[in-house]
Design a protein around this motif. Structure first.
Motif, PDB file in Angstrom:
ATOM      1  N   LEU C 168       0.824  -1.203   0.000  1.00 14.47           N
ATOM      2  CA  LEU C 168       0.000   0.000   0.000  1.00 14.47           C
ATOM      3  C   LEU C 168       0.863   1.259   0.000  1.00 14.47           C
ATOM      4  CD1 LEU C 168      -2.770   1.343   0.274  1.00 14.47           C
ATOM      5  CD2 LEU C 168      -2.505   1.195   2.738  1.00 14.47           C
ATOM      6  N   SER C 169       1.890   1.278   0.851  1.00 15.57           N
ATOM      7  CA  SER C 169       2.730   2.476   0.898  1.00 15.57           C
ATOM      8  C   SER C 169       3.463   2.679  -0.419  1.00 15.57           C
ATOM      9  CB  SER C 169       3.720   2.395   2.058  1.00 15.57           C
ATOM     10  OG  SER C 169       4.513   1.245   1.927  1.00 15.57           O
ATOM     11  N   LEU C 170       3.849   1.582  -1.051  1.00 16.86           N
ATOM     12  CA  LEU C 170       4.543   1.666  -2.339  1.00 16.86           C
ATOM     13  C   LEU C 170       3.623   2.237  -3.424  1.00 16.86           C
ATOM     14  CD1 LEU C 170       7.404   0.664  -2.767  1.00 16.86           C
ATOM     15  CD2 LEU C 170       6.488  -1.343  -3.893  1.00 16.86           C
ATOM     16  N   LEU C 171       2.340   1.908  -3.337  1.00 14.61           N
ATOM     17  CA  LEU C 171       1.389   2.373  -4.341  1.00 14.61           C
ATOM     18  C   LEU C 171       1.019   3.831  -4.116  1.00 14.61           C
ATOM     19  CD1 LEU C 171      -1.213  -0.536  -4.593  1.00 14.61           C
ATOM     20  CD2 LEU C 171       1.024  -0.340  -5.627  1.00 14.61           C
ATOM     21  N   VAL C 172       0.880   4.184  -2.840  1.00 17.04           N
ATOM     22  CA  VAL C 172       0.213   5.440  -2.517  1.00 17.04           C
ATOM     23  C   VAL C 172       1.199   6.603  -2.386  1.00 17.04           C
ATOM     24  CG1 VAL C 172      -0.944   6.561  -0.598  1.00 17.04           C
ATOM     25  CG2 VAL C 172      -1.878   4.468  -1.524  1.00 17.04           C
ATOM     26  N   LEU C 173       2.350   6.353  -1.769  1.00 19.00           N
ATOM     27  CA  LEU C 173       3.256   7.474  -1.486  1.00 19.00           C
ATOM     28  C   LEU C 173       3.693   8.247  -2.742  1.00 19.00           C
ATOM     29  CD1 LEU C 173       5.443   6.269   1.518  1.00 19.00           C
ATOM     30  CD2 LEU C 173       3.635   7.978   1.488  1.00 19.00           C
ATOM     31  N   PRO C 174       4.044   7.582  -3.862  1.00 17.20           N
ATOM     32  CA  PRO C 174       4.417   8.384  -5.037  1.00 17.20           C
ATOM     33  C   PRO C 174       3.289   9.301  -5.499  1.00 17.20           C
ATOM     34  CG  PRO C 174       5.037   6.093  -5.377  1.00 17.20           C
ATOM     35  CD  PRO C 174       4.219   6.134  -4.122  1.00 17.20           C
ATOM     36  N   LEU C 175       2.035   8.838  -5.298  1.00 15.84           N
ATOM     37  CA  LEU C 175       0.905   9.657  -5.745  1.00 15.84           C
ATOM     38  C   LEU C 175       0.672  10.846  -4.808  1.00 15.84           C
ATOM     39  CD1 LEU C 175      -1.542   6.763  -6.707  1.00 15.84           C
ATOM     40  CD2 LEU C 175      -0.003   8.030  -8.193  1.00 15.84           C
ATOM     41  N   TYR C 176       1.260  10.776  -3.606  1.00  9.44           N
ATOM     42  CA  TYR C 176       1.110  11.874  -2.645  1.00  9.44           C
ATOM     43  C   TYR C 176       2.070  13.030  -2.927  1.00  9.44           C
ATOM     44  CZ  TYR C 176      -1.874   9.273   0.644  1.00  9.44           C
ATOM     45  OH  TYR C 176      -2.916   8.611   1.247  1.00  9.44           O
ATOM     46  N   ILE C 177       3.054  12.809  -3.800  1.00 13.56           N
ATOM     47  CA  ILE C 177       4.114  13.804  -3.981  1.00 13.56           C
ATOM     48  C   ILE C 177       3.603  15.203  -4.360  1.00 13.56           C
ATOM     49  CG2 ILE C 177       6.095  14.373  -5.462  1.00 13.56           C
ATOM     50  CD1 ILE C 177       6.844  11.376  -5.222  1.00 13.56           C
ATOM     51  N   PRO C 178       2.675  15.320  -5.332  1.00 13.45           N
ATOM     52  CA  PRO C 178       2.222  16.685  -5.659  1.00 13.45           C
ATOM     53  C   PRO C 178       1.646  17.433  -4.456  1.00 13.45           C
ATOM     54  CG  PRO C 178       1.527  15.167  -7.359  1.00 13.45           C
ATOM     55  CD  PRO C 178       2.103  14.324  -6.256  1.00 13.45           C
ATOM     56  N   VAL C 179       0.857  16.744  -3.643  1.00 12.28           N
ATOM     57  CA  VAL C 179       0.279  17.396  -2.461  1.00 12.28           C
ATOM     58  C   VAL C 179       1.402  17.875  -1.545  1.00 12.28           C
ATOM     59  CG1 VAL C 179      -1.178  17.100  -0.437  1.00 12.28           C
ATOM     60  CG2 VAL C 179      -1.807  16.004  -2.578  1.00 12.28           C
ATOM     61  N   LEU C 180       2.378  17.001  -1.326  1.00 11.20           N
ATOM     62  CA  LEU C 180       3.500  17.356  -0.457  1.00 11.20           C
ATOM     63  C   LEU C 180       4.212  18.601  -0.980  1.00 11.20           C
ATOM     64  CD1 LEU C 180       5.534  16.651   1.832  1.00 11.20           C
ATOM     65  CD2 LEU C 180       6.774  15.305   0.141  1.00 11.20           C
ATOM     66  N   ILE C 181       4.475  18.617  -2.281  1.00 12.66           N
ATOM     67  CA  ILE C 181       5.238  19.729  -2.857  1.00 12.66           C
ATOM     68  C   ILE C 181       4.482  21.045  -2.701  1.00 12.66           C
ATOM     69  CG2 ILE C 181       6.017  20.711  -5.040  1.00 12.66           C
ATOM     70  CD1 ILE C 181       6.910  17.911  -5.849  1.00 12.66           C
ATOM     71  N   PHE C 182       3.222  21.056  -3.147  1.00 14.04           N
ATOM     72  CA  PHE C 182       2.476  22.317  -3.114  1.00 14.04           C
ATOM     73  C   PHE C 182       2.238  22.782  -1.676  1.00 14.04           C
ATOM     74  CE2 PHE C 182       0.713  20.750  -7.332  1.00 14.04           C
ATOM     75  CZ  PHE C 182       1.598  21.510  -8.059  1.00 14.04           C
ATOM     76  N   ALA C 183       1.894  21.818  -0.800  1.00 14.77           N
ATOM     77  CA  ALA C 183       1.533  22.201   0.564  1.00 14.77           C
ATOM     78  C   ALA C 183       2.748  22.681   1.354  1.00 14.77           C
ATOM     79  CB  ALA C 183       0.863  21.026   1.269  1.00 14.77           C
ATOM     80  N   ALA C 184       3.834  21.899   1.321  1.00 18.45           N
ATOM     81  CA  ALA C 184       5.010  22.297   2.095  1.00 18.45           C
ATOM     82  C   ALA C 184       5.568  23.615   1.574  1.00 18.45           C
ATOM     83  CB  ALA C 184       6.068  21.203   2.017  1.00 18.45           C
ATOM     84  N   ASP C 185       5.538  23.786   0.243  1.00 17.71           N
ATOM     85  CA  ASP C 185       6.048  25.028  -0.317  1.00 17.71           C
ATOM     86  C   ASP C 185       5.165  26.214   0.059  1.00 17.71           C
ATOM     87  OD1 ASP C 185       8.048  26.299  -1.955  1.00 17.71           O
ATOM     88  OD2 ASP C 185       6.379  26.749  -3.305  1.00 17.71           O
ATOM     89  N   ALA C 186       3.854  25.984   0.150  1.00 17.73           N
ATOM     90  CA  ALA C 186       2.954  27.064   0.561  1.00 17.73           C
ATOM     91  C   ALA C 186       3.314  27.549   1.960  1.00 17.73           C
ATOM     92  CB  ALA C 186       1.506  26.572   0.530  1.00 17.73           C
TER      93      ALA C 186
END
Lengths: 245, 212, 227
Positions: C168-186
């Protein structure tokens, strides 16, 4: 023509037709690849900034193109398999994943080797390399899911869903990584070549791109034939084939 | 048995099912019309549960077609699901909800049956005192009866049941058999697997043995 | 089926999942504790220099939120799969994707929303400014539902597997990257006193996209996993 496609849909005919294509594909691929490598390694001029180290581009760039291309093919084949219950499409999709992962890995390795003389370090969080790395993770996820589900038809259908979700996400991931990269790296990474590439560099690049495509078709057909044999191992035509050989 | 005149009810043609490339069954055809019961027999692993799951539309048959009132059930989708109720091995009873809450949920997800209120359904399976008891505090047999009470609260015409008598005592079995008899008498249909013989008196029964 | 019965089923399922969570309320705290714990590990690992912590705080908090969201995913469908409720949803008279959406919303209310309550506290621990903490809350509000929605697809694909957790983590974490980028940068941008409307719009766009597409993919995945 329609009959041809219909026949291709049946595993037995696919096995036979694909088998007859393989030698021709292999020959064409070998010729193009040798020609492209000769053109790229010997004929193409030395770059005035990077010297000869840029020549790895003839492997790196087509690999990077293939990595994305194969993912899209995989998702499209998976979607066809889901919608029209076409077993052959499932087989093509699932056979594509390891090949795509290999190209992605090759693109990462060659990118890293190319980066050493250019940037003085093996790894730079460059937008394209980072996207490529994430693409590799997506491929590995697809392969892990396929391996984890025992029933292979269920596995193929589940991975098809994952591949489609991935293909929707790839542009978003790519865009977000570009955004992240411009903020954190600044425009320090110079882009070589792109606007004014020498025609003697462009030709081997395109030749190599075609050769890689042929290589993919060749390997995917070989893998798909194996997969078909395994899935149909109880069918009469497979038994006859085994007894005949 | 009497042939069903029109194209109503469930019509299975040439069904096949494979598991791990072993054929569980193939070329299985039958018709199930109003007031008829389908009783599936066969050894363990002969594909009874798989067939029931195919009848529910949860699993695609590897070959063949399944029609409800002349329409493919996979094309009908939720419209077909409104016509069926299923109680399987995992009986779908939520342990942390009370008996009444469990039934209210089942009713809300299906097409509510005006003939049975939640209380009436609980009454019918003799759980009237247990409406507010959490399912985890019911005995195994009571939980089974609760699961079977779900059949009553929606307007499902076709009941699909996988070993409905598991963990029921003889009185519980009597209750459930009378539910079946009423359902069939009212024009309902039944598809059931059971190790315990199902006594349905004079009902119109189709028997299929998957082991032969 | 009419819209009224669809709405009723949606509300019923939402109510049911919230009620179930309430009856097991001690378990509600676990993802929250995990979130706090992971975040407090970082100062211990990289040193307690306030300037350093302030610089890395957005990334740390968001990575911790990502992991907390991922760990809590298992509970979306697991117990319903084990007791057979999921089969009942599959053959209910309502479209599965609508039921899935109700379940994911309930899951977010239970596991995602509480992150917002402790996030300001973590912000203070990592010496974030008031503006940054406000931005952090906004990004969590927009971003964590996306995590639940995307994660639901992954859970649906792995729900039948005995050891689905690592995959599950292998499937899901790469798909979380855009959220991480935009949110942390905000959060980082707001710390520098710059406007973050662009980030928030992008996160909102991701939310709209995942609300409309993810339930369909999740429903399709559940049908495959349960076949």
């Amino acid at each position: 023509m329609l009959r041809f496609f219909h026949q291709l849909g049946s595993p037995k005919h696919f096995y036979r037709i694909a088998g007859s294509w393989i030698p021709w594909l292999a020959a064409a691929c070998a010729v193009l690849m040798l020609y492209g490598l000769y053109q790229g390694m010997v004929v193409a001029p030395t770059d005035y900034q990077q010297g000869d180290s840029y020549r790895i581009m003839f492997i790196h760039v087509p690999s990077a193109w293939m990595s994305l291309f194969i993912y899209v093919v995989m998702a499209a084949a998976g979607a066809i398999g889901l919608i029209w219950h076409m077993k052959l499409a499932e087989v093509i999709a699932i056979s594509s994943a390891p090949i795509g992962a290999s190209f992605t890995f090759l693109a990462l390795i060659t990118g890293s080797i190319w980066g050493k003389p250019m940037w003085g370090t093996w790894w730079v969080w460059d937008a394209r390399l980072t996207s490529e790395l994430i693409l590799l993770f997506l491929y590995l996820g697809v392969m892990a899911l396929y391996g984890a589900i025992d029933d292979k038809r269920t596995a193929a259908r589940a991975t098809a869903i994952l591949a489609i979700v991935g293909v929707v996400n790839i542009p978003i991931i790519h865009y977000s990584v570009e955004w992240w990269n411009t903020l954190h790296q600044g425009p320090t990474v110079t882009k070589f070549g792109a606007p004014s590439i020498d025609i003697r560099m462009l030709i081997p690049l395109l030749v190599m791109a075609v050769a890689f495509k042929l290589f993919y078709v060749l390997v995917v057909l070989m893998r798909a034939r194996l997969e078909v044999l395994e899935r149909e191992r109880n069918a009469r035509w497979v038994r006859e084939l085994v007894e005949a050989s | 048995m009497a042939a069903v005149a029109t194209d109503t009810g469930l019509n299975a043609r040439h069904l096949a099912c494979m598991r791990n490339d072993r054929n569980l069954f193939e070329q299985l055809s039958f018709r199930l019309g109003c007031g008829q019961a389908l009783i599936l027999e066969g050894r363990n692993g002969s594909g009874k549960t798989s067939l029931l799951r195919i009848l529910c539309g949860m699993r695609q048959p590897d070959d063949g077609r399944l029609h409800w009132d002349g329409e493919d059930i996979f094309r009908l989708g939720p419209e077909y699901h409104a016509q069926i109720a299923y109680v399987g091995h995992r009986d779908g009873v939520k342990q942390d909800l009370s008996a009444g809450e469990n039934l209210r949920l089942a009713r809300g997800l299906g097409a509510p049956n005006p003939a049975f209120s939640i209380e009436a359904a609980l009454d019918r399976v003799e759980l009237w005192e247990h409406e507010d008891v959490l399912a985890r505090n019911l005995s195994a047999g009571q939980q089974r009866r609760l699961a079977l009470a779900r059949l009553l609260v929606t307007r499902a015409k076709l009941w699909i049941l996988d070993e409905p008598f598991t963990s029921l005592d003889s009185h519980g079995i009597d209750i459930v058999e009378s539910l079946f008899a009423n359902h069939l008498a009212g024009g309902g249909m039944l598809a059931v697997t059971s190790h315990h013989p199902v006594s349905l008196n004079d009902a119109d029964i189709i028997r299929i043995n998957l082991s032969t | 089926m009419s819209t009224a019965s669809l709405n009723r089923a949606f509300a019923l399922l939402l109510w049911r999942d919230l009620l179930l969570a309430f009856r097991r309320r001690t378990e509600l705290l676990n993802p929250l504790l995990f979130f706090v714990l992971v975040t407090t590990l970082f100062p211990l690992g990289i040193g307690a220099d306030p300037a350093l912590l302030r610089a890395v705080a957005p990334g740390i908090i968001w990575v911790a939120a990502l992991l907390a969201a991922m760990l809590s995913l298992d509970s979306v469908f697991r117990s319903d799969f084990e007791d057979g409720s999921l089969e009942q949803f599959l053959i209910s008279a309502q479209p599965l994707s609508v039921l899935v959406l109700a379940k994911v919303i309930a899951h977010w209310l239970i596991t995602g929303l509480p992150l917002l309550i402790v996030a300001p506290l973590l912000g203070l621990l990592l010496h974030m400014s008031g503006a940054s903490i406000a931005a952090l809350l906004l990004t969590l509000l927009l971003g964590t539902p996306v995590l639940s929605l995307i994660g639901a697809i992954g859970v649906a694909l792995t729900v039948g597997l005995r050891r689905g957790g690592v995959i599950l983590s292998l499937l899901v974490l790469p798909l979380y990257i855009p959220v991480l980028i935009f949110a942390a940068d905000a959060v980082a941008t707001s710390g520098a006193g710059l406007p973050i409307t662009a980030h928030l719009s992008l996160l909102a766009a991701l939310l709209v996209l995942s609300v409309s597409l993810s339930p369909l993919a999740t429903a399709a995945a559940l049908k495959i996993s349960l076949s």
